[in-house]
Design a protein around this motif. Sequence first.
Motif, mmCIF file in Angstrom:
data_model
loop_
_atom_site.group_PDB
_atom_site.id
_atom_site.type_symbol
_atom_site.label_atom_id
_atom_site.label_comp_id
_atom_site.label_asym_id
_atom_site.label_seq_id
_atom_site.Cartn_x
_atom_site.Cartn_y
_atom_site.Cartn_z
ATOM 1 N N ASP A 1 13.807 13.224 2.275
ATOM 2 C CA ASP A 1 12.403 12.843 2.400
ATOM 3 C C ASP A 1 11.526 14.092 2.367
ATOM 4 O O ASP A 1 11.779 15.063 3.069
ATOM 5 C CB ASP A 1 12.199 12.085 3.715
ATOM 6 C CG ASP A 1 10.803 11.507 3.843
ATOM 7 O OD1 ASP A 1 10.166 11.222 2.811
ATOM 8 O OD2 ASP A 1 10.347 11.322 4.986
ATOM 9 N N ASN B 1 0.849 -1.188 0.000
ATOM 10 C CA ASN B 1 0.000 0.000 0.000
ATOM 11 C C ASN B 1 0.886 1.240 0.000
ATOM 12 O O ASN B 1 2.110 1.139 -0.124
ATOM 13 C CB ASN B 1 -0.988 -0.024 1.177
ATOM 14 C CG ASN B 1 -0.306 0.023 2.518
ATOM 15 O OD1 ASN B 1 0.839 0.445 2.637
ATOM 16 N ND2 ASN B 1 -1.013 -0.406 3.536
ATOM 17 N N ILE B 2 0.288 2.387 0.187
ATOM 18 C CA ILE B 2 1.019 3.652 0.056
ATOM 19 C C ILE B 2 2.142 3.810 1.089
ATOM 20 O O ILE B 2 3.113 4.511 0.857
ATOM 21 C CB ILE B 2 0.046 4.848 0.100
ATOM 22 C CG1 ILE B 2 0.745 6.104 -0.412
ATOM 23 C CG2 ILE B 2 -0.522 5.047 1.491
ATOM 24 C CD1 ILE B 2 -0.181 7.215 -0.765
ATOM 25 N N THR B 3 2.037 3.133 2.223
ATOM 26 C CA THR B 3 3.091 3.255 3.237
ATOM 27 C C THR B 3 4.169 2.188 3.087
ATOM 28 O O THR B 3 5.192 2.246 3.758
ATOM 29 C CB THR B 3 2.501 3.165 4.656
ATOM 30 O OG1 THR B 3 1.909 1.883 4.826
ATOM 31 C CG2 THR B 3 1.476 4.254 4.899
ATOM 32 N N GLY B 4 3.945 1.225 2.210
ATOM 33 C CA GLY B 4 4.905 0.140 2.029
ATOM 34 C C GLY B 4 5.995 0.482 1.039
ATOM 35 O O GLY B 4 5.798 1.238 0.098
ATOM 36 N N SER B 5 7.157 -0.102 1.243
ATOM 37 C CA SER B 5 8.308 0.141 0.384
ATOM 38 C C SER B 5 8.229 -0.699 -0.887
ATOM 39 O O SER B 5 7.903 -1.887 -0.840
ATOM 40 C CB SER B 5 9.600 -0.219 1.124
ATOM 41 O OG SER B 5 10.704 -0.101 0.251
ATOM 42 N N GLU C 1 9.708 6.792 -4.400
ATOM 43 C CA GLU C 1 10.464 6.381 -3.216
ATOM 44 C C GLU C 1 11.945 6.426 -3.564
ATOM 45 O O GLU C 1 12.354 5.959 -4.624
ATOM 46 C CB GLU C 1 10.057 4.966 -2.824
ATOM 47 C CG GLU C 1 10.715 4.469 -1.570
ATOM 48 C CD GLU C 1 10.237 3.082 -1.174
ATOM 49 O OE1 GLU C 1 10.763 2.575 -0.179
ATOM 50 O OE2 GLU C 1 9.379 2.498 -1.861
ATOM 51 N N SER D 1 8.000 -0.586 5.817
ATOM 52 C CA SER D 1 7.520 0.770 5.547
ATOM 53 C C SER D 1 8.525 1.502 4.670
ATOM 54 O O SER D 1 9.729 1.285 4.771
ATOM 55 C CB SER D 1 7.350 1.544 6.848
ATOM 56 O OG SER D 1 6.364 0.951 7.639
ATOM 57 N N ARG D 2 8.001 2.365 3.835
ATOM 58 C CA ARG D 2 8.887 3.181 3.002
ATOM 59 C C ARG D 2 9.649 4.149 3.893
ATOM 60 O O ARG D 2 9.175 4.549 4.951
ATOM 61 C CB ARG D 2 8.118 3.913 1.928
ATOM 62 C CG ARG D 2 7.123 4.910 2.457
ATOM 63 C CD ARG D 2 6.422 5.636 1.323
ATOM 64 N NE ARG D 2 5.265 6.353 1.784
ATOM 65 C CZ ARG D 2 5.300 7.512 2.434
ATOM 66 N NH1 ARG D 2 6.449 8.075 2.691
ATOM 67 N NH2 ARG D 2 4.187 8.109 2.816
ATOM 68 N N SER E 1 11.722 7.042 2.460
ATOM 69 C CA SER E 1 11.814 8.391 1.914
ATOM 70 C C SER E 1 11.060 8.487 0.599
ATOM 71 O O SER E 1 11.222 7.640 -0.281
ATOM 72 C CB SER E 1 13.291 8.736 1.688
ATOM 73 O OG SER E 1 13.418 9.989 1.085
ATOM 74 N N THR E 2 10.232 9.525 0.473
ATOM 75 C CA THR E 2 9.551 9.773 -0.791
ATOM 76 C C THR E 2 9.756 11.216 -1.205
ATOM 77 O O THR E 2 9.844 12.116 -0.365
ATOM 78 C CB THR E 2 8.031 9.483 -0.709
ATOM 79 O OG1 THR E 2 7.480 10.218 0.370
ATOM 80 C CG2 THR E 2 7.755 8.017 -0.539
#
Length: 171
Positions: A134, A4-8, A69, A51-52, A54-55
């Motif tokens: 980030d 999902n959006i928070t995953g790396s 990312e 979790s990711r 840095s984006t």
Amino acid sequence: GGPNITGSLRDVRILREGKIFARIDMYDYILKGNSTDDRRLQNNDIVFVPSRVSTVGIRGEILRPGIYETLKDESLKDLISFSGGLEQTAYSFRAPIDRIVPFEERKRGESDRILIDVDMNEVMTGKKRIVLSDGDIVAIFPINDIMDNYVDIEGGGVERPGRYVLDDSIV
């Protein structure tokens, strides 16, 4: 369904027998079509998506504007590569980076957000390496539509009205 959006997408791990068997950068698949790091899953393997970290965002005259990312020490040139490269209409002399000052560098009474000007010619030729942080947002401006090497010839007494180049080559 994938991360999902928070995953790396940059550090997907395959755990086998309690140890990291493989680390996979999904950008190789998504952006390059490179599957050389394919791993065959076995019974009891675990696919772990951390979790990711840095984006960063990029907008403007770029082929694939969006949020990407980044890994530690990846540069603006890497981001431009991820995003498909500069459009032909990209202004190459200035690109601002809107940066949130990292927690450890913030000082009371000073701005928590700064703007960094970058010369894109230096970035693209490798003369300057800009490491991203980030939350950075890069804007790639368009060139002006202004041309100054022409003249418009119009009127009833003109056989072929229109726009003509104005330079020393016309005699």
